[in-house]
Design an enzyme around this catalytic site. Structure first.
Site, PDB file in Angstrom:
ATOM      1  CD  GLU A  11      -2.836  -1.271   2.368  1.00 33.07           C
ATOM      2  OE1 GLU A  11      -4.050  -1.454   2.245  1.00 33.07           O
ATOM      3  OE2 GLU A  11      -2.266  -1.209   3.484  1.00 33.07           O
ATOM      4  CG  ASP A 198     -11.614  -8.325   0.539  1.00 32.26           C
ATOM      5  OD1 ASP A 198     -10.502  -7.806   0.722  1.00 32.26           O
ATOM      6  OD2 ASP A 198     -12.559  -8.192   1.343  1.00 32.26           O
TER       7      ASP A 198
END
Ligand code: ADE
Length: 230
Positions: A11, A198
């Site tokens: 990230e 997700d």
């Protein structure tokens, strides 16, 4: 000075690679990279997962590095029933902590955060609107709404629906709410930008490793475009 926080290496590594004139400093086992991104003074750190790590990181950015804006970037689980799907970008309008609850002793007030007295913390509208406007230009749009934070990876329909119904969230993750709390206590504007890895459902454990890296890159690419305009 803009502080940028991500929980996992994937990230933030792209941001650290893109930084000019960077110097590292390790505090509380976290490495803070100070430098510029496209000419904008920034401090970038990987905080590790969860609310405590991310709050410590935000507080350090504010007190030790003089961050005047804090942005949380990374991936999140999307609430599929609100039509938030893998690969979508989301910008928080507000953050909540779905696992903060003293209601058995405090009644309805038991979901309000101590010292702040609110359960939802609003993000900075200027920074969030700018991120959303950049997303329109770069990838055709973004969803804005509440992001729910807790010290749990959500991987089941029932738990997700319970959180979403109670908080109105469009996505869930593990850091935005605590970064928001640290920033609100210090009076520093903050924003949360996430890309969906997700759907926090029964497939999340399989989807997360498949899509996290690609989604994290999307969030980073958008941030790099937005920074010069902040
Ligand atoms: N970050 C990415 N996916 C997540 C999920 N399903 N739960 C919590 N945090 C997440």
């Amino acid at each position: 000075m803009i502080g940028i926080i991500g929980a996992m290496a994937v990230e933030v590594d792209g941001l650290i690679e893109a930084m000019e004139e960077k110097t590292p400093e390790t505090i509380s086992r976290m490495t803070f990279w100070r430098g510029t991104l496209g000419g904008t003074p920034c401090v970038v750190a990987q905080c590790g997962a969860g609310k405590v790590n991310s709050a410590v990181c935000a507080q350090t950015m504010i007190l030790r590095f003089g961050a005047e804006i804090v942005i949380n970037t990374g991936v999140a689980g999307g609430v599929g029933s609100r039509d938030v799907q893998i690969g979508d970008l989301v910008v928080a309008s507000a953050v909540v902590q779905h696992d903060y609850d003293t209601s058995p002793i405090d009644g309805d007030k038991g979901r309000d955060l101590p010292l702040l007295g609110v359960s939802a913390i609003e993000t900075d509208d200027r920074v969030s609107s700018l991120l959303a406007a950049c997303a329109e230009e770069v990838c055709g749009g973004v969803r804005r709404g509440v992001i729910a934070t807790g010290d749990q990876f959500i991987s089941g329909r029932d738990r997700l629906h319970e959180i979403a119904a109670r908080t109105g969230a469009i996505a869930c993750e593990m850091e935005g709410g605590s970064i928001g709390q640290a920033c609100a206590l210090a009076g520093v504007p903050f924003a949360v930008l996430r890309a969906i890895s997700d759907n926090a459902d029964d497939n999340a454990v399989d989807d997360f490793p498949k899509f996290a890296a690609e989604s994290a890159r999307k969030s980073i690419a958008l941030l790099l475009k937005a920074l010069p305009r902040l």
